[in-house]
Scaffold this motif. Sequence first.
Motif, PDB file in Angstrom:
ATOM      1  N   UNK A  68       0.836  -1.208   0.000  1.00  0.00           N
ATOM      2  CA  UNK A  68       0.000   0.000   0.000  1.00  0.00           C
ATOM      3  C   UNK A  68       0.868   1.254   0.000  1.00  0.00           C
ATOM      4  N   UNK A  69       1.930   1.233   0.770  1.00  0.00           N
ATOM      5  CA  UNK A  69       2.835   2.380   0.813  1.00  0.00           C
ATOM      6  C   UNK A  69       3.357   2.702  -0.586  1.00  0.00           C
ATOM      7  N   UNK A  70       3.797   1.691  -1.305  1.00  0.00           N
ATOM      8  CA  UNK A  70       4.317   1.956  -2.654  1.00  0.00           C
ATOM      9  C   UNK A  70       3.232   2.499  -3.576  1.00  0.00           C
ATOM     10  N   UNK A  71       2.061   1.892  -3.528  1.00  0.00           N
ATOM     11  CA  UNK A  71       0.983   2.345  -4.411  1.00  0.00           C
ATOM     12  C   UNK A  71       0.655   3.816  -4.146  1.00  0.00           C
ATOM     13  N   UNK A  72       0.592   4.190  -2.878  1.00  0.00           N
ATOM     14  CA  UNK A  72       0.191   5.546  -2.551  1.00  0.00           C
ATOM     15  C   UNK A  72       1.326   6.551  -2.756  1.00  0.00           C
ATOM     16  N   UNK A  73       2.562   6.111  -2.596  1.00  0.00           N
ATOM     17  CA  UNK A  73       3.689   6.984  -2.950  1.00  0.00           C
ATOM     18  C   UNK A  73       3.722   7.254  -4.451  1.00  0.00           C
ATOM     19  N   UNK A  74       3.379   6.258  -5.233  1.00  0.00           N
ATOM     20  CA  UNK A  74       3.326   6.448  -6.689  1.00  0.00           C
ATOM     21  C   UNK A  74       2.246   7.471  -7.049  1.00  0.00           C
ATOM     22  N   UNK A  75       1.110   7.366  -6.402  1.00  0.00           N
ATOM     23  CA  UNK A  75       0.058   8.363  -6.638  1.00  0.00           C
ATOM     24  C   UNK A  75       0.539   9.760  -6.256  1.00  0.00           C
ATOM     25  N   UNK A  76       1.286   9.838  -5.178  1.00  0.00           N
ATOM     26  CA  UNK A  76       1.829  11.114  -4.745  1.00  0.00           C
ATOM     27  C   UNK A  76       2.768  11.691  -5.796  1.00  0.00           C
TER      28      UNK A  76
END
Length: 386
Positions: A68-76
């Motif tokens: 989840x951290x990676x997915x949301x960092x990518x969105x960021x």
Amino acid sequence: MRLYGILLIGLLLMGVAVKGQELGARWSESRAQQWYDSHDWFAGTNFNPSTAINQLEMWQAESFDLETIERELKWSADLGFNLHRVFLHNLVWQQNSGEYLERIDKFLEMADKYDIKIMFVLFDDVWDPLPVLGKQPDPFPHRHNSGWVQAPGREYLEDASKDPLLEAYVKGVLTRFKNDNRVVIWDLYNEPGNPNANSYGAISTNKTELSQKEKNKHALRLVSKTFKWARDIGPSQPITMGIWRGSVEDWNDISAWDTPEKLSELDRAIIINSDVITFHVYANTLMGVKRRVNKLKAYNRPIICTEYMARTNNNLFEDVMPYFKEENIGAINWGFVSGKTNTIYPWESWEKTFTKEPDIWFHDILRKDGTPFSEAEVKLIRSLTK
């Protein structure tokens, strides 16, 4: 010859001592400005993955959710953000410091993959004052930050005999990452002295929160010591704490912000020991934001806002973020992906009953599937960050 050697050794030792004093001193204005100028304009969010209700759930081994951290960092990164403010916790360190540092390193690897720098926060005086390791509670429905916890929490804050445990945590984390360019700045303590007046401070039957007077006293001790512990390590990154209120009697009264001798002892310690000036602003007019910035310009140091944006308080991206960009003030809003923290609900959800998602979110930018709450806001953010 022997005397010459003794004198030479003495001079060398004096040089080491002077160097150590310089390393442990507050950065000069010019050094702080050179650091700030070496980076692009900072823009980002306070980052907590949507699957974590608090810092403990984010960082404990059994709930550390790197996917989840990676997915949301990518969105960021897709929004052009380049800096996230991220909260740590001393209890996870005490549980297993080595494993904790490795998880922090994995997080930094992921952030670096998407060219996002990190501002770590070590302590926090807001929300639940009684943090406990282990499985964290489920969110209380429709309540803002129902499970966020303080660090170190009341047990440690009011017991100075536990300070060596906190010193080991601060020095251990800073020693590991003091020369790591993925960590761009250290925010040592979030809102020291916050009494949680409308949440835990109002739960009189449980007496979970300290009085304002007692909390200020203990927070001042920890603020002062934490600055010293950080200076002892001498990180290559600047250190800061954010000023977040006016006077204790009137939190909107910022008349003393530009005059340290008129500040409370706690707020003065925050301002005069920070290399870079950081602050929080949820003022309901752009003029209110500008008044705070104009006060802080008196310190002739870079300025970063580490919390802003509360829509139903009329503190909006469309007003505040362009102003911060124009003034070259770092802009870090509260909230990113809507999740367990429930920060789409306002602070008053502790006092009023909400039964469904509000039409206007309080904080946060994206839904759990990555779609935005407001397309117009996302378009604005991209226009400023790109």
